[in-house]
Design an enzyme around this catalytic site. Structure first.
Site, PDB file in Angstrom:
ATOM      1  N   ASP A 225     -10.241  45.465  -3.257  1.00 44.91           N
ATOM      2  CA  ASP A 225      -9.277  44.466  -3.714  1.00 44.91           C
ATOM      3  C   ASP A 225      -9.870  43.072  -3.560  1.00 44.91           C
ATOM      4  OD1 ASP A 225      -6.756  43.379  -4.450  1.00 44.91           O
ATOM      5  OD2 ASP A 225      -6.213  43.167  -2.331  1.00 44.91           O
TER       6      ASP A 225
ATOM      7  N   GLU B 242       4.290  45.182  -2.695  1.00 41.06           N
ATOM      8  CA  GLU B 242       4.351  43.768  -2.376  1.00 41.06           C
ATOM      9  C   GLU B 242       4.922  42.961  -3.545  1.00 41.06           C
ATOM     10  OE1 GLU B 242       0.640  42.156  -1.159  1.00 41.06           O
ATOM     11  OE2 GLU B 242       1.577  40.510  -0.051  1.00 41.06           O
ATOM     12  N   ASP B 243       4.535  43.299  -4.770  1.00 42.28           N
ATOM     13  CA  ASP B 243       4.826  42.415  -5.895  1.00 42.28           C
ATOM     14  C   ASP B 243       5.913  42.913  -6.845  1.00 42.28           C
ATOM     15  OD1 ASP B 243       2.806  40.931  -4.852  1.00 42.28           O
ATOM     16  OD2 ASP B 243       1.297  41.532  -6.332  1.00 42.28           O
TER      17      ASP B 243
ATOM     18  N   HIS C 174      -5.908  44.101 -12.837  1.00 41.49           N
ATOM     19  CA  HIS C 174      -6.400  43.999 -11.459  1.00 41.49           C
ATOM     20  C   HIS C 174      -6.426  45.358 -10.748  1.00 41.49           C
ATOM     21  CE1 HIS C 174      -6.939  42.767  -7.318  1.00 41.49           C
ATOM     22  NE2 HIS C 174      -5.711  43.129  -7.016  1.00 41.49           N
TER      23      HIS C 174
ATOM     24  N   HIS D  62      -1.766  49.678  -5.228  1.00 42.73           N
ATOM     25  CA  HIS D  62      -1.856  48.885  -3.996  1.00 42.73           C
ATOM     26  C   HIS D  62      -0.998  47.626  -3.984  1.00 42.73           C
ATOM     27  CE1 HIS D  62      -4.905  46.314  -6.012  1.00 42.73           C
ATOM     28  NE2 HIS D  62      -4.552  45.411  -5.122  1.00 42.73           N
ATOM     29  N   ASP D  63      -0.652  47.096  -5.147  1.00 45.05           N
ATOM     30  CA  ASP D  63       0.149  45.862  -5.151  1.00 45.05           C
ATOM     31  C   ASP D  63       1.614  46.079  -5.521  1.00 45.05           C
ATOM     32  OD1 ASP D  63      -1.551  43.895  -4.190  1.00 45.05           O
ATOM     33  OD2 ASP D  63      -2.474  43.536  -6.152  1.00 45.05           O
TER      34      ASP D  63
HETATM   35 MN    MN Z   1      -4.609  43.243  -5.047  1.00 42.80          MN
END
Ligand code: MN
Length: 746
Positions: free
Chosen positions: A159, A95-96, A66, A91-92
């Site tokens: 995204d 958050e993840d 992704h 970018h993730d």
């Molecule tokens: Mn994303």
């Protein structure tokens, strides 16, 4: 159902490596990378890969696919450079995964951390939006962080595009939520940033998931046109190429068929059939190697070549070169007819214009990134972000208002106007004569009575169009009316009018106070804080001034004051509601409208209802001569035309609340009503219409709006009429004008 995904780690590892190589190749293609840039992208890739290791997407693929895909979109489809690639890869992770923002800041610097933080927070906006949270403060912070760096918005769009492309493996409800978020926020954003290719793809994807049947239907209709499309090559595209070759141009020609979504939108919005879509087919001519100073000239030359051989539709010519859109779009656009009678849209532009049109403002940012030492002028998008930041910083609006205001700013376009001296004035689209007057000087606005637009007189609320030359007309006697606020668009004009009215109100307060004291002494009461407070609550007034004002202009009567203290005598004849109250929006301030105020009512009613207040219904705007019926609604009698649909619904549900009503004979009354008109747009149309209206002596035009698109003008005329005969006479006369297709009352 999505295909079963088979996990094969060796193959996956190879594929991850391949995708990374593809990304690097795309980056180098865009611009040569420095060694530092190469190293930073590699570090970001390795960090993301390690951090997401073991996690999979809904489809079963390794999660790192992704971020890699988002980075590739950023480079290939948006045209962003290395900084965006680094941020896209990361970018993730905050958050993840376990990685914190502070770690990113240490490893990659402030800007990367800030952008990643912004991208993460947009998701929170959407979650709050769904919960209709009232946390305005949070919203403001998030919107601010989005606007801090245009890259946040660019990356979030990449995204979202990848998520929409891979939506298939999500649950159905999740699909719908993501699709509706996309149309709520991301499509407007793509539009504002000029990323048309992405916008179009998102619209297609949203429609495919939210309206699958319609999508399939239109898709089939487009497919059925494939034979027409094939013929175009022979009868248009090839001849155009020959002409361009003969004239010695270097160029590329691209052709396209309109997307399913934009066909659907046109059918819905313009009420046309699929076969009436003018720009189903389009060809784009991109001129190469044209020096900046000759661009305009060469584009127009090519247009002349084409218009010479194929008939252009004059109403569909658009010159976005002399008047670029505010997202930077430049192009010449025309629609021509092939010998077989097929309309094809032709776009003519240079390579530079094409890059801007395709990549929007991203092209500007890439240039900035590549030339950090240069002082590059702010792009319109940066100006826009700056404006939003300023308005967010000074705003005390509610959360939903903030988001709405933000969204509205996505669609603001500009119109270019001229003073009689030829000075250029730029205003937001939908601006009116009042906006123009206030933009020049507040005095001009406050005394504005109308304007001459291209030498033709128009009212204060007339909506201006690009290219209009506007001469403001003033009168010392004219002062702003409350309904002016609705007749202008810019905050500057609205604020000035509100300010004036507030001042005016204060003056009236003195008069209102006097009246109130008179009323109270009649009731043997004092004007003390306790009684005054009771009045404010009773009439639901926020401020003292508001209450005094309503008293001064008679919106609150002596009888009502008595009612407030439970001392009202049964004297309903004092209880008339001015039937014009709504029509004038409380504009009883001026002498002119006071003439129209009458104490007697225009209707005769059944005896038992004689003393009820009456109002003419705003839905059908009855005028004398119309068959009317009264309906008791909230303690007053609403008078509708007997054929009014709303009245019929109301009557169907509340039979016993219907009152027979008749116009009082011989009354000279003027009531506001509206006429809708559809006509083939032509030069003298407006003059013809206004001439007929002015010929009917007892008609008094209040406002006219006329909008033309695709050669068809649609207008609304609001006027005061004294009876239905003169109105019908006018309708007949308007119908007799050449080109007028339909006229009816609204
Ligand atoms: Mn994303």
């Amino acid at each position: 159902m999505a295909e079963e995904y088979v996990i094969d780690e060796v193959r996956e590892e190879r594929e991850i490596q391949e995708r990374y190589e593809e990304l690097m190749a795309a980056c180098r293609d865009l611009k040569p990378l420095t060694r530092q840039e190469e190293a930073q992208i590699l570090r970001a890739f390795q960090l993301a890969k390690t951090a997401h290791a073991g996690t999979r997407r809904k489809s079963g693929e390794p999660y790192i696919f992704h971020p890699l895909a988002v980075a590739l979109i950023a480079v290939k489809e948006v045209g962003l450079g290395p900084i965006a690639v680094v941020c896209a890869l990361l970018h993730d992770v905050v958050e993840d995964t376990e990685i914190t923002l502070e770690e990113l800041r240490m490893l990659f610097g402030d800007r990367v951390a800030t952008i990643v933080d912004g991208v993460t927070k947009i998701d929170d906006v959407m979650v709050m939006q769904q919960a209709e949270s009232k946390q305005a403060e949070n919203y403001r912070k998030i919107l601010l962080s989005m606007c801090n760096d245009a890259y946040v918005i660019f990356l979030k769009l990449c995204d979202r595009l990848h998520n929409m492309r891979t939506l298939g493996s999500m649950k159905d409800t999740k699909k719908l939520i993501i699709a509706s978020e996309t149309s709520y926020l991301y499509i407007p954003l793509a539009h504002r940033l000029g990323l048309y290719a992405i916008k179009t793809e998102l619209e297609e994807l949203v429609m495919r998931y939210t309206n699958p049947e319609k999508y399939a239907e239109i898709e089939a209709k487009i497919a059925a046109k494939s034979s027409v499309a094939e013929k175009l090559e022979e009868c248009l595209y090839a001849p155009v190429r020959q002409m361009l070759d003969a004239a010695g141009y270097q160029y590329t020609v691209k052709t396209r068929i309109k997307s399913v979504y934009s066909c659907w939108k046109k059918i819905e919005n313009k009420h046309v059939d699929f076969d009436e879509i003018y720009d189903l087919f389009a060809m784009r001519i991109i001129l190469h190697g044209v020096p900046r100073e000759h661009e305009k000239e060469e584009c127009f030359k090519v247009y002349a070549l084409i218009a010479d051989k194929f008939t252009p539709n004059p109403t569909r010519f658009r010159d976005w070169i002399n008047h670029p859109k505010n997202n930077g779009y430049e192009s010449l656009q025309a629609t021509v007819m092939t010998p077989e009678g097929v309309w094809v849209e032709v776009q003519i532009r240079t390579e530079r214009m094409d890059t801007i049109a395709e990549k929007g403002m991203a092209a500007h940012f890439l240039y900035k990134e590549a030339h950090p030492e240069e002082q590059v002028e702010n792009s319109p998008v940066e100006e826009w972000l700056q404006q939003i930041r300023t308005s967010l910083e000074n705003s005390d609006k509610s959360a939903l208002d903030l988001v709405e205001e933000f969204k509205e700013s996505l669609y603001t376009k500009e119109i270019y106007l001229f003073t009689p001296q030829g000075e250029n004035i730029v205003l937001p689209s939908r601006s009116t004569v009042l906006d123009f007057a206030f933009a020049i000087h507040s005095d001009l606005g406050l005394h504005c009575i109308g304007a001459k637009v291209n030498a033709r007189p128009v009212a204060v609320g007339y909506r201006l169009h690009t290219g209009d030359q506007v001469q403001v007309l003033t009168s010392k006697k004219t002062l702003p009316q409350p309904d002016w606020i609705e007749q202008c668009h810019t905050p500057r004009a609205k604020d000035a009018i509100k300010d004036f009215l507030r001042q005016q109100k204060k003056k009236y307060a003195i008069e209102g106070k006097k009246k109130l004291e008179g009323y109270l002494s009649g009731l043997h009461l004092m004007n003390n804080p306790q009684n005054f407070g009771q009045l404010k609550r009773f009439f639901n007034q926020k401020s003292d001034v508001d209450l005094y004002y309503d008293l001064a202009v008679g919106a609150i009567t002596e009888h009502q004051v008595a009612e407030c203290f439970g001392k009202a005598r049964p004297a309903p004849q004092l209880f008339f509601l001015d039937p014009y109250k709504d029509l004038f929006n409380g504009a009883a301030l001026t002498g002119k409208s006071q003439e129209k105020t009458r104490t007697s009512r225009p209707f005769l009613l059944d005896k038992e209802y004689e003393n009820y207040p009456t109002e003419t219904a705003p839905c059908c705007k009855p005028v004398p001569g119309d068959q009317v019926v009264g309906i008791v609604q909230e303690g007053k009698i609403m008078v509708h035309r007997t054929n009014c649909k709303e009245a019929m619904d109301e009557m169907a549900n509340h039979e016993n609340h219907t009152v027979r009503a008749k116009w009082r004979p011989g009354e000279q009354l003027s009531l506001l009503t509206g006429i809708a008109l559809t006509a083939i747009d032509s030069k003298g149309l407006l003059q013809e219409i206004t001439r007929h209206i002015s010929e009917e002596l007892d008609l008094n035009m209040r406002a006219i709006t006329l909008e033309a698109s695709e050669g068809v003008a649609r207008g609304i005329i609001m006027l005061y009429v004294e009876d239905v005969e003169s109105l019908n006479g006018l309708i007949e006369k308007l119908k007799s004008i050449d080109g007028v297709e339909d006229v009816h009352r609204i």
